[in-house]
Scaffold this motif. Sequence first.
Motif, PDB file in Angstrom:
ATOM      1  N   GLU A  25     -30.232  98.347   3.724  1.00  0.00           N
ATOM      2  CA  GLU A  25     -30.304  96.643   2.862  1.00  0.00           C
ATOM      3  C   GLU A  25     -31.604  97.276   1.832  1.00  0.00           C
ATOM      4  O   GLU A  25     -31.912  96.152   0.590  1.00  0.00           O
ATOM      5  N   HIS A  38     -35.101  96.191   5.834  1.00  0.00           N
ATOM      6  CA  HIS A  38     -34.348  95.597   5.646  1.00  0.00           C
ATOM      7  C   HIS A  38     -33.405  95.845   5.651  1.00  0.00           C
ATOM      8  O   HIS A  38     -32.599  97.368   5.852  1.00  0.00           O
ATOM      9  N   LYS A  40     -28.997  95.106   8.017  1.00  0.00           N
ATOM     10  CA  LYS A  40     -27.659  94.247   8.244  1.00  0.00           C
ATOM     11  C   LYS A  40     -27.115  94.987   9.491  1.00  0.00           C
ATOM     12  O   LYS A  40     -26.341  96.144   9.605  1.00  0.00           O
ATOM     13  N   VAL A  42     -23.541  94.808  11.595  1.00  0.00           N
ATOM     14  CA  VAL A  42     -22.267  94.437  12.345  1.00  0.00           C
ATOM     15  C   VAL A  42     -22.000  94.886  13.270  1.00  0.00           C
ATOM     16  O   VAL A  42     -22.099  95.994  13.494  1.00  0.00           O
ATOM     17  N   ALA A  76     -30.533  91.154   9.050  1.00  0.00           N
ATOM     18  CA  ALA A  76     -29.369  90.247   9.490  1.00  0.00           C
ATOM     19  C   ALA A  76     -27.918  90.558  10.521  1.00  0.00           C
ATOM     20  O   ALA A  76     -27.855  91.894  10.001  1.00  0.00           O
ATOM     21  N   HIS A  78     -24.764  89.843  12.322  1.00  0.00           N
ATOM     22  CA  HIS A  78     -23.188  89.703  12.186  1.00  0.00           C
ATOM     23  C   HIS A  78     -22.772  90.084  13.183  1.00  0.00           C
ATOM     24  O   HIS A  78     -22.639  90.875  14.067  1.00  0.00           O
ATOM     25  N   SER A  96     -24.863  90.004   3.378  1.00  0.00           N
ATOM     26  CA  SER A  96     -25.571  89.710   3.514  1.00  0.00           C
ATOM     27  C   SER A  96     -26.015  88.062   2.187  1.00  0.00           C
ATOM     28  O   SER A  96     -26.318  88.719   1.374  1.00  0.00           O
ATOM     29  N   CYS A  99     -32.534  87.943  -0.026  1.00  0.00           N
ATOM     30  CA  CYS A  99     -33.676  88.082  -0.009  1.00  0.00           C
ATOM     31  C   CYS A  99     -34.044  86.685  -0.809  1.00  0.00           C
ATOM     32  O   CYS A  99     -34.995  87.452  -2.151  1.00  0.00           O
TER      33      CYS A  99
END
Length: 109
Positions: A25, A38, A40, A42, A76, A78, A96, A99
């Motif tokens: 991200e 950055h 994420k 899952v 992030a 999940h 997400s 920032c």
Amino acid sequence: MLIHTSIEQKLLAAFKPVFLDVINESANHNVPAGSESHFKVVIVTPAFDGMRLLQRHRAVNAIVAEELAEKIHALALHTYTPSEWYEYYAEKPPVSPKCFGGSKIDKDA
């Protein structure tokens, strides 16, 4: 090796997830083009059965500790068991948060 690939390979080996999505991200943030800072993640795995959220996050962080210490600014997480995933998010993965350090999108607005 790309940071994205390293994270993905380590999580696949450690947790044998039924679903894994590692998303870079960085482009949504105020960083140079092509950055890998950055992410994420899952992840859906039976390995999380019986674990509290904090335990799950600590387990993932332990696997990607090198990347967190040296290369990643934000991660992030999940984390779901298969039953949680299919009950709540099978149709659409979670989004997400923005920032707090600034977003390219916010600056253009």
